[in-house]
Design a protein around this motif. Structure first.
Motif, PDB file in Angstrom:
ATOM      1  N   MET A 153       0.849  -1.179   0.000  1.00  0.00           N
ATOM      2  CA  MET A 153       0.000   0.000   0.000  1.00  0.00           C
ATOM      3  C   MET A 153       0.885   1.228   0.000  1.00  0.00           C
ATOM      4  N   THR A 154       0.460   2.231  -0.731  1.00  0.00           N
ATOM      5  CA  THR A 154       1.237   3.458  -0.787  1.00  0.00           C
ATOM      6  C   THR A 154       0.857   4.358   0.374  1.00  0.00           C
ATOM      7  N   THR A 155       1.753   5.259   0.693  1.00  0.00           N
ATOM      8  CA  THR A 155       1.453   6.230   1.737  1.00  0.00           C
ATOM      9  C   THR A 155       0.501   7.266   1.163  1.00  0.00           C
ATOM     10  N   PRO A 156      -0.179   8.028   2.026  1.00  0.00           N
ATOM     11  CA  PRO A 156      -1.131   9.012   1.506  1.00  0.00           C
ATOM     12  C   PRO A 156      -0.485   9.916   0.471  1.00  0.00           C
ATOM     13  N   LEU A 157      -1.101   9.937  -0.667  1.00  0.00           N
ATOM     14  CA  LEU A 157      -0.679  10.791  -1.773  1.00  0.00           C
ATOM     15  C   LEU A 157       0.783  10.625  -2.142  1.00  0.00           C
ATOM     16  N   SER A 158       1.266   9.389  -2.067  1.00  0.00           N
ATOM     17  CA  SER A 158       2.671   9.145  -2.381  1.00  0.00           C
ATOM     18  C   SER A 158       3.001   9.423  -3.839  1.00  0.00           C
ATOM     19  N   TRP A 159       1.985   9.507  -4.683  1.00  0.00           N
ATOM     20  CA  TRP A 159       2.230   9.783  -6.088  1.00  0.00           C
ATOM     21  C   TRP A 159       2.576  11.233  -6.351  1.00  0.00           C
ATOM     22  N   LEU A 160       2.295  12.121  -5.399  1.00  0.00           N
ATOM     23  CA  LEU A 160       2.639  13.517  -5.609  1.00  0.00           C
ATOM     24  C   LEU A 160       4.154  13.676  -5.593  1.00  0.00           C
ATOM     25  N   PRO A 161       4.690  14.503  -6.480  1.00  0.00           N
ATOM     26  CA  PRO A 161       6.141  14.693  -6.500  1.00  0.00           C
ATOM     27  C   PRO A 161       6.623  15.300  -5.195  1.00  0.00           C
ATOM     28  N   LEU A 162       7.825  14.926  -4.803  1.00  0.00           N
ATOM     29  CA  LEU A 162       8.420  15.471  -3.595  1.00  0.00           C
ATOM     30  C   LEU A 162       8.968  16.864  -3.872  1.00  0.00           C
ATOM     31  N   PRO A 163       9.042  17.698  -2.837  1.00  0.00           N
ATOM     32  CA  PRO A 163       9.615  19.025  -3.050  1.00  0.00           C
ATOM     33  C   PRO A 163      11.067  18.904  -3.493  1.00  0.00           C
ATOM     34  N   ALA A 164      11.514  19.916  -4.195  1.00  0.00           N
ATOM     35  CA  ALA A 164      12.881  19.896  -4.703  1.00  0.00           C
ATOM     36  C   ALA A 164      13.866  19.862  -3.544  1.00  0.00           C
ATOM     37  N   SER A 165      14.924  19.092  -3.716  1.00  0.00           N
ATOM     38  CA  SER A 165      15.944  19.015  -2.677  1.00  0.00           C
ATOM     39  C   SER A 165      16.899  20.191  -2.828  1.00  0.00           C
ATOM     40  N   ASP A 220      -4.167  21.630   2.093  1.00  0.00           N
ATOM     41  CA  ASP A 220      -4.978  21.777   3.298  1.00  0.00           C
ATOM     42  C   ASP A 220      -5.766  20.479   3.520  1.00  0.00           C
ATOM     43  N   PRO A 221      -6.262  20.248   4.726  1.00  0.00           N
ATOM     44  CA  PRO A 221      -6.930  18.985   5.045  1.00  0.00           C
ATOM     45  C   PRO A 221      -8.165  18.706   4.183  1.00  0.00           C
ATOM     46  N   VAL A 222      -8.863  19.739   3.757  1.00  0.00           N
ATOM     47  CA  VAL A 222     -10.048  19.537   2.915  1.00  0.00           C
ATOM     48  C   VAL A 222      -9.632  19.047   1.530  1.00  0.00           C
ATOM     49  N   GLN A 223      -8.591  19.636   0.967  1.00  0.00           N
ATOM     50  CA  GLN A 223      -8.077  19.174  -0.321  1.00  0.00           C
ATOM     51  C   GLN A 223      -7.563  17.743  -0.211  1.00  0.00           C
ATOM     52  N   LEU A 224      -6.826  17.474   0.837  1.00  0.00           N
ATOM     53  CA  LEU A 224      -6.268  16.147   1.044  1.00  0.00           C
ATOM     54  C   LEU A 224      -7.377  15.107   1.148  1.00  0.00           C
ATOM     55  N   ALA A 225      -8.432  15.407   1.887  1.00  0.00           N
ATOM     56  CA  ALA A 225      -9.565  14.481   2.019  1.00  0.00           C
ATOM     57  C   ALA A 225     -10.229  14.244   0.664  1.00  0.00           C
ATOM     58  N   ALA A 226     -10.386  15.290  -0.133  1.00  0.00           N
ATOM     59  CA  ALA A 226     -10.995  15.145  -1.453  1.00  0.00           C
ATOM     60  C   ALA A 226     -10.125  14.277  -2.370  1.00  0.00           C
ATOM     61  N   LEU A 227      -8.820  14.477  -2.307  1.00  0.00           N
ATOM     62  CA  LEU A 227      -7.916  13.673  -3.133  1.00  0.00           C
ATOM     63  C   LEU A 227      -7.982  12.198  -2.738  1.00  0.00           C
ATOM     64  N   HIS A 228      -8.049  11.945  -1.456  1.00  0.00           N
ATOM     65  CA  HIS A 228      -8.178  10.560  -1.001  1.00  0.00           C
ATOM     66  C   HIS A 228      -9.522   9.971  -1.433  1.00  0.00           C
ATOM     67  N   ARG A 229     -10.559  10.773  -1.358  1.00  0.00           N
ATOM     68  CA  ARG A 229     -11.893  10.325  -1.759  1.00  0.00           C
ATOM     69  C   ARG A 229     -11.905   9.960  -3.239  1.00  0.00           C
ATOM     70  N   GLY A 230     -11.301  10.790  -4.079  1.00  0.00           N
ATOM     71  CA  GLY A 230     -11.213  10.510  -5.510  1.00  0.00           C
ATOM     72  C   GLY A 230     -10.442   9.235  -5.787  1.00  0.00           C
ATOM     73  N   ARG A 231      -9.321   9.072  -5.080  1.00  0.00           N
ATOM     74  CA  ARG A 231      -8.519   7.862  -5.255  1.00  0.00           C
ATOM     75  C   ARG A 231      -9.308   6.618  -4.878  1.00  0.00           C
ATOM     76  N   ASP A 232      -9.989   6.659  -3.736  1.00  0.00           N
ATOM     77  CA  ASP A 232     -10.745   5.496  -3.273  1.00  0.00           C
ATOM     78  C   ASP A 232     -11.862   5.129  -4.246  1.00  0.00           C
ATOM     79  N   ALA A 233     -12.577   6.141  -4.744  1.00  0.00           N
ATOM     80  CA  ALA A 233     -13.657   5.879  -5.705  1.00  0.00           C
ATOM     81  C   ALA A 233     -13.090   5.298  -6.997  1.00  0.00           C
ATOM     82  N   GLY A 234     -11.959   5.817  -7.432  1.00  0.00           N
ATOM     83  CA  GLY A 234     -11.314   5.298  -8.642  1.00  0.00           C
ATOM     84  C   GLY A 234     -10.854   3.864  -8.485  1.00  0.00           C
TER      85      GLY A 234
END
Length: 171
Positions: A1-13, A31-45
């Motif tokens: 299992m991937t970590t929450p939103l692990s597909w998002l690119p990491l900040p530049a080093s 923000d937490p509302v955006q994060l919840a929506a992204l997780h919701r979209g992933r789960d539905a997909g």
């Protein structure tokens, strides 16, 4: 299992070369509302893709099974990896192709259609269209729009599963 939103690119080093492009936002930048929506979209997909994979597993013609597998992978990618805040909201061409309504027609040049039960075709088109719309949510009110699309994606998946179940118990 991937970590929450692990597909998002990491900040530049700090040691990033000047000619390397800066990466997009990470979990902490959302923000937490955006994060919840992204997780919701992933789960539905993921749920929708699971149902489409069930359809693929029923196909006698491997070419139709492969077309449905590509659609399932496209649903997952479009509802998760392509919904990146700060991006252009455009769906990659290969995803547009794999999520197109011609998923109902199956693989080209087979002379047959995929084996789909009555009531499965419309939910199949719906899950593909809803997933294809998800990346564009980054251009508007992401939490509201993505949550609405995820809810509809769940409803289409539920309708598809109901048709699959009804046909399985009738046959």
């Amino acid at each position: 299992m991937t970590t929450p939103l692990s597909w998002l690119p990491l900040p530049a080093s700090p040691g990033r070369a000047e000619d390397e492009p800066a990466s997009g936002p990470d979990d902490q930048a959302l923000d937490p509302v955006q994060l919840a929506a992204l997780h919701r979209g992933r789960d539905a997909g993921e749920a929708a893709a699971g149902w489409v994979r069930e359809l693929a597993g029923r196909q006698e013609d491997e070419r139709h099974a492969l077309a449905l597998e590509h659609a399932a992978a496209g649903i997952e990618r479009a509802s998760h990896q392509e919904v990146i805040p700060g991006c252009d909201g455009q769906l990659a061409e290969e995803l547009r192709y794999s999520l197109g309504a011609d998923v109902l027609l199956g693989a080209t040049y087979t002379g047959t259609l995929p084996e789909l039960a009555p009531g499965e075709r419309l939910p199949l088109v719906a899950v593909c269209a809803l997933a294809a719309a998800m990346p564009s949510c980054v251009l508007g009110d992401l939490p509201r729009e993505l949550t609405l699309l995820a809810d509809e994606l769940d409803a289409a998946t539920t309708a598809g599963r109901a048709a699959t179940t009804a046909t399985g118990s009738a046959g």
